[in-house]
Each structure stands twice: as structure tokens, then as C-alpha cells.
Design a protein around this motif. Structure first.
Motif, short mmCIF file in Angstrom:
data_model
loop_
_atom_site.label_atom_id
_atom_site.label_comp_id
_atom_site.label_asym_id
_atom_site.label_seq_id
_atom_site.Cartn_x
_atom_site.Cartn_y
_atom_site.Cartn_z
N ASP A 1 1.33 2.39 -13.98
CA ASP A 1 1.05 3.31 -12.45
C ASP A 1 0.91 4.98 -12.68
OD1 ASP A 1 2.01 4.61 -10.09
OD2 ASP A 1 3.78 3.75 -9.90
N PRO A 2 0.52 5.60 -12.34
CA PRO A 2 -0.03 6.96 -13.23
C PRO A 2 1.47 7.89 -12.66
CG PRO A 2 -1.47 6.60 -11.49
CD PRO A 2 -0.58 5.14 -11.27
N THR A 3 2.55 7.10 -12.24
CA THR A 3 3.79 7.83 -11.53
C THR A 3 4.40 8.28 -12.44
OG1 THR A 3 5.09 6.15 -10.15
CG2 THR A 3 3.92 7.07 -8.58
N PHE A 4 3.94 7.05 -14.05
CA PHE A 4 5.58 7.40 -14.94
C PHE A 4 4.93 7.98 -15.76
CE2 PHE A 4 6.61 5.42 -19.09
CZ PHE A 4 7.19 4.42 -18.59
N GLU A 5 4.29 8.77 -15.79
CA GLU A 5 3.61 9.81 -16.46
C GLU A 5 4.30 11.31 -15.72
OE1 GLU A 5 -0.47 10.27 -16.35
OE2 GLU A 5 -1.01 8.65 -17.53
N GLU A 6 5.18 11.39 -14.40
CA GLU A 6 6.38 12.21 -13.91
C GLU A 6 7.86 11.94 -13.93
OE1 GLU A 6 4.99 11.38 -9.70
OE2 GLU A 6 3.10 11.53 -9.63
N ILE A 7 8.37 13.47 -13.83
CA ILE A 7 9.87 12.96 -14.51
C ILE A 7 10.53 12.67 -13.39
CG2 ILE A 7 10.38 15.08 -13.51
CD1 ILE A 7 11.59 15.94 -16.72
N SER A 8 9.73 12.43 -12.06
CA SER A 8 11.12 11.76 -11.27
C SER A 8 10.64 10.49 -11.07
CB SER A 8 10.64 12.72 -9.78
OG SER A 8 8.59 12.07 -9.70
N TRP A 9 9.85 9.88 -12.11
CA TRP A 9 10.32 8.34 -12.40
C TRP A 9 11.40 7.95 -12.46
CZ3 TRP A 9 11.08 4.16 -14.98
CH2 TRP A 9 10.72 3.18 -14.82
N ASP A 10 11.59 7.27 -11.47
CA ASP A 10 13.13 5.84 -11.89
C ASP A 10 12.50 4.44 -11.48
OD1 ASP A 10 11.62 5.29 -9.23
OD2 ASP A 10 13.53 6.13 -8.27
N LEU A 11 13.29 3.52 -11.78
CA LEU A 11 13.78 2.07 -11.93
C LEU A 11 12.55 1.98 -11.37
CD1 LEU A 11 13.81 -0.09 -14.12
CD2 LEU A 11 16.20 -0.20 -13.21
N PRO A 12 13.60 1.57 -9.79
CA PRO A 12 12.75 0.72 -8.70
C PRO A 12 11.14 1.67 -8.58
CG PRO A 12 14.25 2.04 -7.39
CD PRO A 12 14.46 2.77 -9.47
N SER A 13 10.69 2.41 -9.16
CA SER A 13 9.13 2.09 -8.93
C SER A 13 8.61 0.86 -9.62
CB SER A 13 8.94 4.29 -10.01
OG SER A 13 9.32 4.78 -9.25
N LEU A 14 9.27 0.15 -10.41
CA LEU A 14 8.41 -1.01 -11.01
C LEU A 14 8.32 -2.06 -9.87
CD1 LEU A 14 10.52 -1.01 -14.52
CD2 LEU A 14 8.10 -0.01 -14.34
N GLU A 15 9.18 -1.75 -8.60
CA GLU A 15 9.34 -2.81 -7.94
C GLU A 15 7.14 -2.76 -8.07
OE1 GLU A 15 11.31 -2.36 -4.57
OE2 GLU A 15 12.94 -2.43 -5.86
N GLY A 16 6.49 -4.38 -7.81
CA GLY A 16 5.64 -4.58 -7.44
C GLY A 16 4.62 -4.12 -8.24
N SER A 17 4.54 -3.78 -9.89
CA SER A 17 4.26 -2.87 -10.71
C SER A 17 3.52 -4.42 -11.42
CB SER A 17 4.52 -2.31 -11.10
OG SER A 17 5.62 -2.32 -12.28
N ASP A 18 2.69 -4.43 -12.81
CA ASP A 18 2.57 -5.06 -13.35
C ASP A 18 3.87 -5.53 -14.71
OD1 ASP A 18 2.32 -2.54 -13.98
OD2 ASP A 18 -0.03 -3.33 -15.65
N TRP A 19 4.85 -4.55 -14.82
CA TRP A 19 5.35 -4.70 -15.82
C TRP A 19 7.47 -4.82 -14.77
CZ3 TRP A 19 4.73 -5.84 -20.35
CH2 TRP A 19 3.96 -5.38 -21.30
N THR A 20 7.58 -5.86 -15.63
CA THR A 20 9.14 -5.49 -15.20
C THR A 20 10.29 -5.24 -16.21
OG1 THR A 20 9.72 -7.39 -16.38
CG2 THR A 20 9.23 -8.11 -14.30
N ALA A 21 11.25 -4.96 -15.59
CA ALA A 21 11.71 -3.61 -17.26
C ALA A 21 12.45 -3.75 -18.33
CB ALA A 21 13.14 -2.91 -16.53
#
Length: 437
Positions: free
Chosen positions: A294-314
Motif C-alpha cells: 500500500d503506497p500510504t505506508f510511505e506517508e507519515i499519517s499511516w496508522d494501524l487500521p490502514s492494514l485492514e484488507g491489505s496483504d499483511w496483518t500487524a
């Protein structure tokens, strides 16, 4: 733990561009190195183009430059090679060592010798062995053909060299080269860019070896070239490392332990205390680096909920990046304890060669609860698309443009620049009343 992708894509795959010298467990650690064998392609050369019949003198000069000279390190690489090879040929005790080229180049020993001769390196070697068969040896500056056994693996040939050195160095015992005495596998060092050459399927092992770094990159007018090599091509220290290893190989034991070194330097006797500790990130803090696509992982505003529905879990990200299956207990917790202890006494920072940028590194550290121990994060090379710098003040992280364009794209050069221009790398130092200024 949920299932991650069956073949997750690593976010970083490049190792440091420097050679690695190692000695396996030996029966006789005191046996001196008597033979140093160099691979040719991507070990002596960066990339190999052979000289052909009819090539003009100007074309030959260009071929030599393409094969041997590096655009990434100052000075003539050929001169550095000549100096290193001359030093390797004589031990500190004054004993003569034999130097050889051991190659699988399809063109054979004569073609390799021709390129070495035009480059001014041939006289540094005593023999050239080409697999599967054939070779040359030098006696009183004249080269002669010789027959070598028909073997296909370098470790197998070197085992034969150890058994019968005179068959591979016919000049031994002559006025040109004194006899080296008995030889064992312990007495042979192989310098090569292919790790597979250090052990053959037959079980023969090279016991002392130097692995030359491989890399991809844009090279001269050839465009993007994959699988380049060359000792010293990116790191000037390679030459000294190999010389020290050949002289005292038992100080480079093959272990899975951290190896800390202090080089001798001016005023080192004053024992000036450490003030700043800079960590690499990929394969140093991490075992192997995996990040969300996810390109938003390169943004300082990224947070843990952004992982929902992605290819990785925390949990997967923490496990794959930081936890070790080889040790008992949690590596992440041990790492956290170490960094917490160090951060109380020193300033900690990260300098990483990572294409995702400083904020992506920061977000992975945040996820692991490691970010608070660091004062700054810098990533190289400089890229306009991503942030290459992040710094912390009062527990808040900020993005900035690290001065990467002011310094060559080498970590050592950057460290010197940090010493001389600390405020450019630590923006918090410029803030009034900063506790770190």
C-alpha cells in the motif's frame, strides 16, 4: 496468526557492497595461507568483455576501462588491484605466496591472460587455471601452457592443488619461485563472487574464502546491468580487508555472531567515548524486510487500521521482519530492551539503503514499538518520490529532506558529512533549547 501470502515479496534484497572474508572450522588454524586464487569474471572484473583479434589499441583501452575501472570509487582500480596483489604475494614473514586466477570463462586461459596482460595485471599472477581443463603458468615473466585435470568445480580443483601443488605451479622450486613446502586446503584462499564455488557436491570445501559483493546498477553507457561484481568496485576497504584476512585468517571465523571492530585511527589512544550509534535497517534491525505494498505506508499519517484488507496483518509483519525462528524467546523484545538501554546513553539513528524511504522505515518501527528510541532516520539513495529523512522532537516525528545530494552515495561518506554538518542531519539541533543540541 493469520496466513500471509505464500511467497511474500521482500521490500529490500540488496546486501552491503563489500567483500566478506571467512574461515571455516579448521583442524589446523595456525597453517599459513600459501596460495590465493581469484575468480576472474565479476571478481577481478566488474563485468567481462574480452579482447578480440583485430581490436584496435583504442578499443582495447576502452575494454580494459569497462572491465576493471570503477566509477563509484575514486582513483584507478587497476592501480589498487596491482598494489593489493603485490602485497599479497609476500607475507609479513617474508615468505612468497602463489597467486592464481581460477576461472570458468568459456574463452579459456589464453583469452583471460590476454585481457590481464593488456590491463597490466598479468605479471601479478603465477598461474591461470580455466575449468574444466587447461591453464598457463608464469616463469621468469614468460607464460607457458600446462595441462590441468578435467574437473568442473573450483573446490574440487583446489583440493587437487593442495595435494599436488607442483602440478599446478610447475615453476615451484626453480630460481623464479622457491618451493612453498607442504600444502593443505587450509593454506588456500579463494576469492569469488559466487558462494556456490566454496563447496562442491562431492563434499570438498574451500576452508578460507572471500565472497565478493554482487549488485545491479546503471553502468557507463551499458544501461542497467544485472549481476555485476568486482572486489573494491564499491568499497575501497575491500583491498585492506583481503590483505588482513590472508595474513591472519583465524580472526575472521565463520560464526553467526556479531563482529565488532575498532580500526586504528589518529588519536584512537585517547579513547574518545561513543556519542552517536547509527544502525542499518534492512537485515540488521530486521531479519529480512517486508512491507505492505500500500503506497500510504510511505506517508507519515499511516496508522494501524490502514492494514485492514491489505496483504499483511500487524502480527505477520512483526513476525516476518523481527522475530527469529533460530533462537528461544522473543527477538523483538530483546531488541527493544537493547535499544532502550542504548538510547539512555547515546543518540541513535538509522541510515538505510531502502527504496521505500524513511517514512516507510519509520512506520515499520512504529508498528514494532521501536521508533521512540531513535532521533532520526535517513534512507538512500535520494529519490524525489519519497521522503529520505525523518526526525523526532518531543515524541512527534517530522519529515525533512536529508542532504543526500551534498555527498556521494556511500554510507562512509555520509558519516563524515554528519560529523561535519550535524545540524543538517538532525534538524532538532537547530531548535532552541533542544536537549540533544
Amino acid at each position: 496468526m493469520t496466513t500471509c501470502p505464500s511467497s511474500p515479496r521482500r521490500s529490500f534484497t540488496r546486501a552491503a557492497y563489500r567483500c566478506q572474508c571467512l574461515e571455516r572450522t579448521l583442524q589446523d588454524e595456525t597453517f599459513p595461507v600459501k596460495v590465493v586464487a581469484f575468480d576472474f569474471d565479476e571478481t577481478l572484473t566488474l563485468i567481462t568483455y574480452l579482447i578480440e583479434d583485430g581490436d584496435s589499441e583504442e578499443v582495447q583501452k576502452q575494454i580494459v576501462k569497462t572491465n576493471f575501472q570503477t566509477p563509484w570509487v575514486k582513483g584507478s582500480r587497476i592501480e589498487h588491484l596491482q598494489s593489493m596483489l603485490k602485497a599479497l604475494a609476500i607475507s609479513k614473514s617474508g615468505k612468497r605466496r602463489a597467486l592464481a586466477v581460477l576461472t570458468k570463462n568459456y574463452a579459456g586461459a589464453k583469452a583471460v591472460h590476454n585481457l590481464l596482460h593488456v590491463s597490466g595485471l598479468a605479471s601479478c599472477f603465477d598461474a591461470i587455471w580455466a575449468l574444466p581443463t587447461g591453464g598457463l603458468y608464469r616463469c621468469k615473466d614468460e607464460w607457458h601452457e600446462m595441462c590441468t585435470p578435467n574437473v568442473c568445480h573450483k573446490a574440487d580443483l583446489l583440493a587437487l592443488v593442495a595435494e599436488s601443488p607442483h602440478e599446478f605451479f610447475p615453476q615451484l622450486g626453480s630460481d623464479a619461485f622457491e618451493d612453498m613446502g607442504p600444502l593443505k586446503m587450509e593454506g588456500i584462499v579463494l576469492v569469488d563472487d559466487q558462494r556456490a564455488n566454496f563447496q562442491s557436491p562431492s563434499g570438498n570445501q574451500v576452508l578460507r574464502f572471500c565472497k565478493v559483493a554482487r549488485y545491479d546498477g546503471y553502468y557507463r553507457n551499458l544501461g542497467y546491468v544485472k549481476n555485476m561484481g568486482g572486489i573494491g568496485a564499491h568499497c575501497f576497504e575491500d583491498y585492506e580487508t583481503l590483505k588482513m584476512f590472508v595474513e591472519e585468517p583465524s580472526t575472521y571465523k565463520e560464526t553467526l555472531h556479531l563482529h565488532c571492530v575498532e580500526r586504528h585511527f589518529e588519536r584512537s589512544s585517547e579513547q574518545h567515548p561513543v556519542e552517536l550509534i547509527i544502525f542499518d535497517f534492512d537485515e540488521t534491525l530486521t531479519l529480512a524486510t517486508f512491507m505492505p505494498s500500500d503506497p500510504t505506508f510511505e506517508e507519515i499519517s499511516w496508522d494501524l487500521p490502514s492494514l485492514e484488507g491489505s496483504d499483511w496483518t500487524a502480527e505477520d509483519l512483526l513476525t516476518y521482519n523481527f522475530e527469529s525462528p533460530f533462537c528461544s524467546g522473543s527477538r523483538l523484545q530483546a531488541l527493544k530492551a537493547m535499544l532502550e538501554d542504548l538510547s539512555k546513553r547515546y543518540v541513535l539513528a538509522i541510515l538505510s539503503r531502502n527504496d521505500r524511504g524513511a517514512v516507510a522505515v519509520l512506520n515499520l518501527l512504529r508498528l514494532a514499538q521501536l521508533a521512540d528510541f531513535f532521533a532520526a532516520i535517513w534512507t538512500m539513495p535520494f529519490r524525489q518520490q519519497v521522503s529520505c529523512g525523518a526526525w523526532k522532537a518531543d515524541a512527534a516525528w517530522h519529515v525533512f529532506e536529508a542532504p543526500l545530494l551534498e555527498v556521494p552515495d556511500e554510507k562512509t561518506e555520509i558519516l563524515y558529512h554528519i560529523v561535519e554538518n550535524s545540524g543538517k542531519w538532525f534538524p532538532q539541533m537547530e531548535e532552541e533549547g533542544s536537549p540533544r543540541s
